[in-house]
Design a protein around this motif. Sequence first.
Motif, PDB file in Angstrom:
ATOM      1  N   LYS A 155      -4.378  36.490  38.567  1.00  0.00           N
ATOM      2  CA  LYS A 155      -4.829  36.623  39.947  1.00  0.00           C
ATOM      3  C   LYS A 155      -6.169  37.334  39.980  1.00  0.00           C
ATOM      4  N   GLY A 156      -7.077  36.855  40.843  1.00  0.00           N
ATOM      5  CA  GLY A 156      -8.396  37.449  40.919  1.00  0.00           C
ATOM      6  C   GLY A 156      -9.037  37.222  42.270  1.00  0.00           C
ATOM      7  N   SER A 157     -10.228  37.779  42.425  1.00  0.00           N
ATOM      8  CA  SER A 157     -10.951  37.689  43.696  1.00  0.00           C
ATOM      9  C   SER A 157     -12.450  37.653  43.431  1.00  0.00           C
ATOM     10  N   ARG A 158     -13.166  36.997  44.342  1.00  0.00           N
ATOM     11  CA  ARG A 158     -14.625  36.992  44.252  1.00  0.00           C
ATOM     12  C   ARG A 158     -15.205  38.338  44.676  1.00  0.00           C
ATOM     13  N   VAL A 159     -14.408  39.115  45.411  1.00  0.00           N
ATOM     14  CA  VAL A 159     -14.875  40.386  45.975  1.00  0.00           C
ATOM     15  C   VAL A 159     -14.120  41.543  45.326  1.00  0.00           C
ATOM     16  N   ARG A 160     -14.849  42.558  44.927  1.00  0.00           N
ATOM     17  CA  ARG A 160     -14.220  43.747  44.344  1.00  0.00           C
ATOM     18  C   ARG A 160     -13.483  44.537  45.423  1.00  0.00           C
ATOM     19  N   SER A 161     -12.296  45.033  45.098  1.00  0.00           N
ATOM     20  CA  SER A 161     -11.511  45.850  46.015  1.00  0.00           C
ATOM     21  C   SER A 161     -10.590  46.730  45.185  1.00  0.00           C
ATOM     22  N   LYS A 162      -9.801  47.548  45.860  1.00  0.00           N
ATOM     23  CA  LYS A 162      -8.858  48.399  45.150  1.00  0.00           C
ATOM     24  C   LYS A 162      -7.835  47.558  44.396  1.00  0.00           C
ATOM     25  N   PRO A 167     -13.607  43.637  36.242  1.00  0.00           N
ATOM     26  CA  PRO A 167     -14.596  42.561  36.192  1.00  0.00           C
ATOM     27  C   PRO A 167     -14.305  41.534  35.094  1.00  0.00           C
ATOM     28  N   VAL A 168     -14.490  40.280  35.440  1.00  0.00           N
ATOM     29  CA  VAL A 168     -14.447  39.166  34.493  1.00  0.00           C
ATOM     30  C   VAL A 168     -15.892  38.760  34.272  1.00  0.00           C
ATOM     31  N   LEU A 169     -16.378  38.898  33.052  1.00  0.00           N
ATOM     32  CA  LEU A 169     -17.807  38.778  32.789  1.00  0.00           C
ATOM     33  C   LEU A 169     -18.203  37.412  32.255  1.00  0.00           C
ATOM     34  N   GLY A 170     -19.389  36.973  32.703  1.00  0.00           N
ATOM     35  CA  GLY A 170     -20.040  35.816  32.120  1.00  0.00           C
ATOM     36  C   GLY A 170     -20.859  36.234  30.917  1.00  0.00           C
ATOM     37  N   PRO A 214     -20.499  49.737  32.900  1.00  0.00           N
ATOM     38  CA  PRO A 214     -20.286  48.633  33.845  1.00  0.00           C
ATOM     39  C   PRO A 214     -21.556  48.203  34.568  1.00  0.00           C
ATOM     40  N   GLU A 215     -22.477  49.150  34.794  1.00  0.00           N
ATOM     41  CA  GLU A 215     -23.697  48.810  35.527  1.00  0.00           C
ATOM     42  C   GLU A 215     -24.577  47.832  34.744  1.00  0.00           C
ATOM     43  N   ARG A 216     -24.538  47.905  33.409  1.00  0.00           N
ATOM     44  CA  ARG A 216     -25.339  47.001  32.582  1.00  0.00           C
ATOM     45  C   ARG A 216     -24.899  45.549  32.748  1.00  0.00           C
ATOM     46  N   PHE A 217     -23.605  45.334  33.021  1.00  0.00           N
ATOM     47  CA  PHE A 217     -23.059  43.977  33.076  1.00  0.00           C
ATOM     48  C   PHE A 217     -22.713  43.530  34.493  1.00  0.00           C
ATOM     49  N   ALA A 218     -23.077  44.341  35.484  1.00  0.00           N
ATOM     50  CA  ALA A 218     -22.703  44.025  36.862  1.00  0.00           C
ATOM     51  C   ALA A 218     -23.231  42.665  37.302  1.00  0.00           C
ATOM     52  N   SER A 219     -24.446  42.318  36.873  1.00  0.00           N
ATOM     53  CA  SER A 219     -25.034  41.049  37.310  1.00  0.00           C
ATOM     54  C   SER A 219     -24.359  39.835  36.670  1.00  0.00           C
ATOM     55  N   ARG A 220     -23.559  40.059  35.636  1.00  0.00           N
ATOM     56  CA  ARG A 220     -22.889  38.955  34.936  1.00  0.00           C
ATOM     57  C   ARG A 220     -21.434  38.817  35.376  1.00  0.00           C
ATOM     58  N   THR A 221     -21.022  39.555  36.402  1.00  0.00           N
ATOM     59  CA  THR A 221     -19.629  39.504  36.864  1.00  0.00           C
ATOM     60  C   THR A 221     -19.361  38.198  37.612  1.00  0.00           C
ATOM     61  N   SER A 305     -13.177  43.245  19.984  1.00  0.00           N
ATOM     62  CA  SER A 305     -13.631  41.906  20.344  1.00  0.00           C
ATOM     63  C   SER A 305     -13.576  41.711  21.857  1.00  0.00           C
ATOM     64  N   TYR A 306     -14.561  40.981  22.387  1.00  0.00           N
ATOM     65  CA  TYR A 306     -14.628  40.755  23.826  1.00  0.00           C
ATOM     66  C   TYR A 306     -15.091  39.327  24.077  1.00  0.00           C
ATOM     67  N   ILE A 307     -14.395  38.633  24.979  1.00  0.00           N
ATOM     68  CA  ILE A 307     -14.710  37.251  25.308  1.00  0.00           C
ATOM     69  C   ILE A 307     -15.390  37.182  26.671  1.00  0.00           C
ATOM     70  N   PHE A 308     -16.489  36.462  26.729  1.00  0.00           N
ATOM     71  CA  PHE A 308     -17.193  36.200  27.982  1.00  0.00           C
ATOM     72  C   PHE A 308     -16.862  34.770  28.439  1.00  0.00           C
ATOM     73  N   PHE A 309     -16.771  34.591  29.746  1.00  0.00           N
ATOM     74  CA  PHE A 309     -16.329  33.304  30.287  1.00  0.00           C
ATOM     75  C   PHE A 309     -17.452  32.589  31.028  1.00  0.00           C
ATOM     76  N   ARG A 310     -17.170  31.346  31.377  1.00  0.00           N
ATOM     77  CA  ARG A 310     -17.998  30.580  32.297  1.00  0.00           C
ATOM     78  C   ARG A 310     -17.057  29.829  33.228  1.00  0.00           C
ATOM     79  N   GLU A 311     -17.459  29.710  34.463  1.00  0.00           N
ATOM     80  CA  GLU A 311     -16.633  29.001  35.434  1.00  0.00           C
ATOM     81  C   GLU A 311     -16.904  27.501  35.317  1.00  0.00           C
ATOM     82  N   VAL A 312     -15.836  26.717  35.287  1.00  0.00           N
ATOM     83  CA  VAL A 312     -15.960  25.265  35.183  1.00  0.00           C
ATOM     84  C   VAL A 312     -15.202  24.627  36.337  1.00  0.00           C
TER      85      VAL A 312
END
Length: 412
Positions: A155-162, A167-170, A214-221, A305-312
């Motif tokens: 389960k996830g959301s486009r908007v950050r909330s409590k 974060p799911v990173l690109g 987290p601030e370094r990767f915020a733009s890739r969320t 290890s860390y996996i980065f995703f892309r939306e398809v």
Amino acid sequence: MFLTFSRLSGLVAALLLAGCAGTPRPVEEPARPQPPASPSAPAPAQQPAAAPAVGGAPAPLPLARPLQAADWSDLPGWAGDAVEEAWPAFLASCRALARQALWQPVCEAARGLGERPAPAAVRRFFESRFSPWRVSNPDGTREGLITGYYEPLIKGSRVRSKAYSWPVLGVPDDLLNIDLGDVFPDLKGQRVRGRLVGNKVLPYYSRADIARMPERFASRTLLYAEDPVELFFLQVQGSGRVQLPDGSMLRLAYGDANGHPYQSIGKWLVDKGEMKLEQASMDGIKAWARANPARLQEMLNANPSYIFFREVSSTANGPVGALGQPLTEGRSMAVDPRSIPLGAPVFLSTTQPNSTQALRRLMLAQDTGSAIKGGVRGDFFWGFGAEAGVRAGRMRQKGEMWVLWPRDQVPR
């Protein structure tokens, strides 16, 4: 970024010395809820026993041919398999293979039969157009490890909330991903990952580093997950689906990896005395995380290890595998492409998850995995959802494999 050949050579050497060699494939080893293996430990590659030392150095081992000619009668259960169920997966392989001269005649003939030929016609097609080749390990053995994987749902959301805060990173812009074959042809397919800092090449950030900055990767969320452990297992599988608060679905595919070696958090919990081996299942790990929220990040960081995703695009078909085609539930598998050519039909003889009941069927080699290394080594795709996850998690069986190769051709 443009790199000259000389600079690229130096960069590759630095990356190798830094120990950040990566893996080319989307799927890491799935979690294993059943003993004797820890749940998310990568399965060992098939390795020959060490040779006796000669003159202070190990003597080279004689290597068996990975594929050896066989007869149809050698395939246990071939006559009993509903091979027509593998036809859609085979047509998917042909969409990728038809550009190769070797496969063109076979794939053209397959298209001529249509999308739903009669079961007898499918069997005649494979038996007349292909010859079986038995798969062997480098040490000559013919049996190996068969595991399972699946497409999870979180389960996830486009908007950050409590409720949705993980974060799911690109793929980051500064992640270098280099195919060593561009510099050294003998290393084609081997990749290294890292980052440039001034004139130096360093390993890419570890999981702990990424969590700390987290601030370094915020733009890739891409979006925010509800549960960090579910997100972790999504990374383990390498792809999956996300249900948004309004009930709609999106699909995430593997984007890239940070190049750090995969470490089992199940093994970490056992080694720390937090649970017994038989408790280190996916459910056991989730329960421990709920009971120990203050140590959650410590547990996750045990795997650098860390996996980065892309939306398809989200379709009714399965996730896209390394072949570039959607995977078919129960008929697609991940292999080591150094031993088994991607796209080829493979007959698998193994047993059902955590069982002695035979599981013998025609599969298609349509995917790869960072832990899928060796000759007789396969990862069985069980499909989507919780039930598929249970089957995949329980599967750690012995098995044998035969590659089906175009008739009158010898596989290289």
